[in-house]
Design a protein around this motif. Sequence first.
Motif, PDB file in Angstrom:
ATOM      1  N   MET A  63     -33.888  17.576 104.346  1.00 11.40           N
ATOM      2  CA  MET A  63     -33.037  18.523 105.044  1.00 11.40           C
ATOM      3  C   MET A  63     -31.541  18.269 104.919  1.00 11.40           C
ATOM      4  O   MET A  63     -30.758  18.911 105.584  1.00 11.40           O
ATOM      5  CB  MET A  63     -33.407  18.561 106.537  1.00 11.40           C
ATOM      6  N   SER A 103     -35.085  23.747 107.822  1.00 16.80           N
ATOM      7  CA  SER A 103     -33.694  24.131 108.033  1.00 16.80           C
ATOM      8  C   SER A 103     -32.916  22.899 108.462  1.00 16.80           C
ATOM      9  O   SER A 103     -33.385  22.130 109.289  1.00 16.80           O
ATOM     10  CB  SER A 103     -33.578  25.202 109.125  1.00 16.80           C
ATOM     11  N   ARG A 104     -31.742  22.727 107.896  1.00 19.99           N
ATOM     12  CA  ARG A 104     -30.901  21.622 108.347  1.00 19.99           C
ATOM     13  C   ARG A 104     -30.126  22.007 109.604  1.00 19.99           C
ATOM     14  O   ARG A 104     -29.517  21.184 110.245  1.00 19.99           O
ATOM     15  CB  ARG A 104     -29.952  21.181 107.232  1.00 19.99           C
ATOM     16  N   HIS A 105     -30.174  23.292 109.966  1.00 19.83           N
ATOM     17  CA  HIS A 105     -29.490  23.788 111.156  1.00 19.83           C
ATOM     18  C   HIS A 105     -30.446  23.665 112.341  1.00 19.83           C
ATOM     19  O   HIS A 105     -31.317  24.507 112.523  1.00 19.83           O
ATOM     20  CB  HIS A 105     -29.056  25.239 110.957  1.00 19.83           C
ATOM     21  N   THR A 106     -30.290  22.621 113.124  1.00 21.52           N
ATOM     22  CA  THR A 106     -31.246  22.340 114.186  1.00 21.52           C
ATOM     23  C   THR A 106     -30.655  22.416 115.583  1.00 21.52           C
ATOM     24  O   THR A 106     -31.380  22.327 116.564  1.00 21.52           O
ATOM     25  CB  THR A 106     -31.864  20.939 113.994  1.00 21.52           C
ATOM     26  N   SER A 116     -32.215  30.576 109.323  1.00 16.00           N
ATOM     27  CA  SER A 116     -33.415  30.094 108.642  1.00 16.00           C
ATOM     28  C   SER A 116     -34.449  29.547 109.627  1.00 16.00           C
ATOM     29  O   SER A 116     -35.296  28.747 109.269  1.00 16.00           O
ATOM     30  CB  SER A 116     -33.040  29.023 107.613  1.00 16.00           C
ATOM     31  N   ASN A 152     -33.412  29.372 101.844  1.00 13.39           N
ATOM     32  CA  ASN A 152     -32.357  30.310 101.460  1.00 13.39           C
ATOM     33  C   ASN A 152     -32.759  31.766 101.701  1.00 13.39           C
ATOM     34  O   ASN A 152     -33.908  32.072 102.014  1.00 13.39           O
ATOM     35  CB  ASN A 152     -31.909  30.074 100.021  1.00 13.39           C
ATOM     36  N   ASP A 180     -27.939  18.517 102.817  1.00 15.01           N
ATOM     37  CA  ASP A 180     -27.336  19.356 101.788  1.00 15.01           C
ATOM     38  C   ASP A 180     -26.782  18.437 100.717  1.00 15.01           C
ATOM     39  O   ASP A 180     -25.776  17.757 100.930  1.00 15.01           O
ATOM     40  CB  ASP A 180     -26.230  20.218 102.395  1.00 15.01           C
ATOM     41  N   ASP A 195     -32.142  23.949 103.340  1.00 14.51           N
ATOM     42  CA  ASP A 195     -32.186  25.119 104.202  1.00 14.51           C
ATOM     43  C   ASP A 195     -32.894  26.239 103.447  1.00 14.51           C
ATOM     44  O   ASP A 195     -32.557  26.522 102.294  1.00 14.51           O
ATOM     45  CB  ASP A 195     -30.755  25.541 104.545  1.00 14.51           C
TER      46      ASP A 195
END
Length: 164
Positions: free
Chosen positions: A75, A114-117, A125, A88, A77, A86
């Motif tokens: 996860m 997703s790296r957005h947590t 995502s 896409n 970038d 993430d």
Amino acid sequence: MNENRKPNIVLILNDDMGFSDLGCYGGEVHTPNLDRLAAGGLRFTQFYNTARCCPSRASMLTGLNPHQTGVGHMMSDDGLEGYRGDLNDRCITIADAVRSEGYGAYMSGKWHISRHTGPDGPKHSWPCQRGFDEYYGIITGAANFWKPNTLTRNNTRIQHDELP
């Protein structure tokens, strides 16, 4: 079965389990409920994984090579197109595909693509933005079973003090 009725689809991904661990594949572990599901459904006899949970999950949910989904490794970038950590916007998920055919799509469990947590960060995502009607589970990978720090219902983080 009624010819006009669409079949139910239940897709199960279990991390850290070999195919021969389930009873329906001849394993020694007693798995009667999974065995019953397998008896009336479709079982994979050949599926390649990446030996890592994130890329394997991204592939299973999209039908694409993990690098095509943006989840080529884990996860983080890494600054390379296939390694953004993430899911896409150039791929559709199985939830997107079945919803377009009139199905409801529901997910429970670990998302981890997703790296957005963060609860207030981007959610483009997350499951509900990627075709699922409802979601209950953890957005990140490994978690404390008793106090999962990213336990989420749809797009809302569930606080530890709200847990039963």
